[in-house]
Design an enzyme around this catalytic site. Structure first.
Site, PDB file in Angstrom:
ATOM      1  N   LYS A 247       4.164  -2.263  31.999  1.00 30.53           N
ATOM      2  CA  LYS A 247       5.032  -2.954  31.047  1.00 30.53           C
ATOM      3  C   LYS A 247       4.417  -2.896  29.645  1.00 30.53           C
ATOM      4  O   LYS A 247       3.190  -2.897  29.499  1.00 30.53           O
ATOM      5  CB  LYS A 247       5.188  -4.434  31.438  1.00 30.53           C
ATOM      6  CG  LYS A 247       5.943  -4.706  32.718  1.00 30.53           C
ATOM      7  CD  LYS A 247       5.958  -6.201  33.008  1.00 30.53           C
ATOM      8  CE  LYS A 247       6.654  -6.527  34.320  1.00 30.53           C
ATOM      9  NZ  LYS A 247       8.107  -6.329  34.235  1.00 30.53           N
ATOM     10  N   ARG A 321      12.293  -5.733  44.457  1.00 29.67           N
ATOM     11  CA  ARG A 321      13.290  -5.327  45.461  1.00 29.67           C
ATOM     12  C   ARG A 321      12.623  -4.653  46.659  1.00 29.67           C
ATOM     13  O   ARG A 321      13.151  -4.713  47.770  1.00 29.67           O
ATOM     14  CB  ARG A 321      14.338  -4.425  44.818  1.00 29.67           C
ATOM     15  CG  ARG A 321      13.838  -3.101  44.292  1.00 29.67           C
ATOM     16  CD  ARG A 321      14.758  -2.474  43.266  1.00 29.67           C
ATOM     17  NE  ARG A 321      14.741  -3.216  42.019  1.00 29.67           N
ATOM     18  CZ  ARG A 321      15.507  -2.905  40.968  1.00 29.67           C
ATOM     19  NH1 ARG A 321      16.334  -1.878  41.029  1.00 29.67           N
ATOM     20  NH2 ARG A 321      15.431  -3.614  39.867  1.00 29.67           N
TER      21      ARG A 321
END
Length: 475
Positions: A247, A321
Site C-alpha cells: 500500500k 476475501r
C-alpha cells in the site's frame, strides 16, 4: 459514566439537568428562553449549550427518531463531561420514554474515548440519571439490554483502535478464550498446520510472511432448544500492509482497523450469549497479519481454497476475501443445518467510494434476506444499503488460468465484485442463506460523527445482535 433510572418522588439532588429542545417555544423558564435567544441557540441536532446559573444543559434535536435523539444525548454528554459537575438528570416525558433505547445507547456510545496510549488520562466519575414518574419494568429491561449492547460496542472500539503491535492473531485467540471462559462457550483454535492439513491455502498464504501465526477461531454458543442456527464469519486482518502489492504509506495508516469485521463478530456472540437469546450462534474468525518478506505470497500465485477452487492472485492487497473464502468453507463443512451465514469485513475501498464513510454495503443472492438484514441494520441504529449482484460484473473476476481471480479486471463495481468472489465459496445449498456485509466505510473514520468518535465505531455489533433478536421475534 454510570447510568441509572430514578423515580421522580425520590428526594435526590442533581448538579445539572439536561433538557431536550425541539423548539424554543417549549422552554418554560422565560429567563432561560431569553438567554438562549440571545445566544442564537438553535433546536437542531448536535447543538447544545450550558447555562451555569440555571444549572441546565440545553440540547437540540430535530425529530423523535433513534438517530436524532442518540446524537443529541451524545452531544449533551460531551458537554457534561467538559464540566466538573458530578451528576445530571434527564426527566423523561412519554415520547422520550418511547425512544429510551436511543437515549441509553447514545449516552454510552457518545461518552466513549480511547486513551490507552495517553500518558495523562482524564478520568471523571460522573453519573447520569433518567427520572421517571413511577417505577417502570420495561424501561429497566431496555436499560439493561442497551447497556450490554453499547458496552460491547465500546469494547469493540477499543480492540480496533489498539495498535497492531499490541493486537495480533494470538491476542485475538486470548480475547476469544476469555469470552468463552466467562460465558461458558466452546472455543476451538486452529493454527497454520491445521490450515495446511485441511487445504485452506488461501487463508494460509496471506499470513505466511508474518512473524505471527495465523489462527482460525471458532466460538460456539448453543442454548437449549435453539430456534435457529446462525453463523457469523469475520475478517480479522490485525494489520494489512498490502503484502508485496504494498500500500502507499498514507493508505497503510489505519490498517489496524482491518480486523473490524472479526472484532464485530467476536463481540456480537458475546452480547448474544449475555442476553441468553434462544438462537444457536457460531462465530468464526480468520485472524491473520498480511506482511512482506521472503516467504510472502505473490502476484501470479495460484492458491487452492478449502472447497478445491483455485484462485489467481493478481494483487496481494485483495487478501481479506482469501481469508474469508476458507473461513466460509470451514463453516459450511463443520456446521450442519445452518439457517443463516453472515460475514462481516472491511473488504473494499470501493464500498467507501460508492456509499461514503458511514454506510455498510449489504450483498447476497436472496433479495428477501437482504431486505431482512437491511431492516435489522436500520432498527439497530446503523446505516446500510443493498448492493445488487449482476451477471456482467461476474465476468470481471474470471481468470484465464484458474477458477477465479482475486481482483476484478475493472476499477468499477469493486465492492460488488468482491462480494461475488465470496459467492464462489458459498455452497449451492446455502446460496440463499448468506449475507455479506462490507463495513469498510463506517468501521473506522478519522473524524467524529454523530455519537461515534474519531477512529473505530464498533460497526457490526448492533446490526448482528439485532438480526438475531429479530429472528427470535419472528418465531
Amino acid at each position: 459514566m454510570k447510568i441509572n433510572i430514578v423515580e421522580l418522588n425520590k428526594n435526590k439532588d442533581f448538579d445539572l439537568e439536561i433538557v431536550f429542545i425541539n423548539s424554543l417555544e417549549e422552554i418554560i423558564d422565560s429567563k432561560d428562553k431569553n438567554t438562549l435567544e440571545q445566544l442564537e441557540f438553535k433546536a437542531k441536532d448536535e447543538v447544545s449549550t450550558i447555562l451555569v446559573e440555571s444549572k441546565k444543559i440545553y440540547v437540540g434535536f430535530e425529530e423523535y427518531s433513534y438517530d436524532s435523539l442518540a446524537i443529541s444525548i451524545a452531544t449533551a454528554v460531551k458537554k457534561f463531561k467538559s464540566t466538573k459537575f458530578k451528576s445530571a438528570k434527564i426527566v423523561l416525558n412519554t415520547k422520550l420514554e418511547e425512544n429510551f433505547k436511543a437515549l441509553v445507547e447514545g449516552a454510552v456510545l457518545g461518552n466513549y474515548s480511547f486513551d490507552t496510549y495517553k500518558s495523562e488520562k482524564n478520568i471523571k466519575k460522573q453519573e447520569l440519571f433518567f427520572v421517571v414518574e413511577e417505577k417502570n419494568s420495561n424501561l429497566n429491561a431496555i436499560l439493561k439490554e442497551s447497556l450490554t449492547i453499547s458496552k460491547a460496542v465500546n469494547i469493540a472500539r477499543d480492540m480496533v483502535n489498539t495498535s497492531p503491535a499490541d493486537f495480533y492473531p494470538e491476542i485475538f485467540v486470548k480475547e476469544a478464550q476469555k469470552i468463552a471462559k466467562d460465558l461458558e462457550l466452546d472455543c476451538e483454535v486452529y493454527g497454520e498446520k491445521y490450515l495446511e492439513k485441511n487445504n485452506m491455502m488461501a487463508m494460509h498464504s496471506v499470513g505466511r510472511a508474518s512473524v505471527h501465526e495465523s489462527h482460525l477461531i471458532h466460538l460456539k454458543y448453543k442454548p437449549k432448544k435453539a430456534l435457529k442456527k446462525v453463523v457469523l464469519v469475520g475478517k480479522g486482518l490485525t494489520y494489512d500492509s498490502g503484502g508485496l502489492s504494498l500500500k502507499p504509506s498514507d493508505f497503510m495508516v489505519t490498517m489496524k482497523a482491518d480486523k473490524s469485521g472479526a472484532v464485530a463478530v467476536l463481540n456480537s456472540i458475546k452480547v448474544i450469549a449475555e442476553l441468553k437469546l434462544p438462537i444457536e450462534v457460531h462465530a468464526i474468525i480468520g485472524a491473520v497479519e498480511n506482511m512482506i518478506g521472503g516467504n510472502a505470497y505473490k502476484p501470479d500465485d495460484i492458491l487452492k481454497a478449502k472447497n478445491g477452487k483455485t484462485i489467481e492472485v493478481r494483487n496481494t492487497d485483495a487478501e481479506g476475501r482469501l481469508v474469508l473464502a476458507d473461513c466460509l468453507c470451514y463453516a459450511q463443512d463443520t456446521i450442519k443445518n445452518i439457517d443463516y451465514i453472515l460475514d462481516f469485513a472491511t473488504l473494499t475501498g470501493a464500498c467507501v467510494v460508492g456509499l461514503g464513510e458511514y454506510t455498510t454495503g449489504i450483498m447476497g443472492n436472496n433479495e428477501s434476506l437482504k431486505q431482512q438484514a437491511l431492516n435489522s441494520c436500520q432498527n439497530s441504529g446503523e446505516y446500510a444499503t443493498k448492493l445488487d449482484f449482476n451477471r456482467y460484473l461476474k465476468k470481471c473476476i474470471k481468470s484465464e488460468i484458474a477458477d477465479v481471480c482475486n481482483i476484478s479486471n475493472t476499477r468499477y463495481g469493486g465492492a460488488i465484485t468482491a462480494g461475488m468472489f465470496l459467492d464462489n465459496f458459498i455452497y449451492e445449498e446455502n446460496k440463499n442463506k448468506w449475507i455479506h456485509f462490507d463495513i469498510a466505510g463506517p468501521a473506522f473514520v478519522e473524524k467524529p460523527w454523530g455519537y461515534n468518535p474519531y477512529g473505530a465505531s464498533g460497526t457490526g455489533v448492533r446490526m448482528a445482535v439485532q438480526f438475531v433478536k429479530d429472528l427470535v421475534e419472528k418465531v
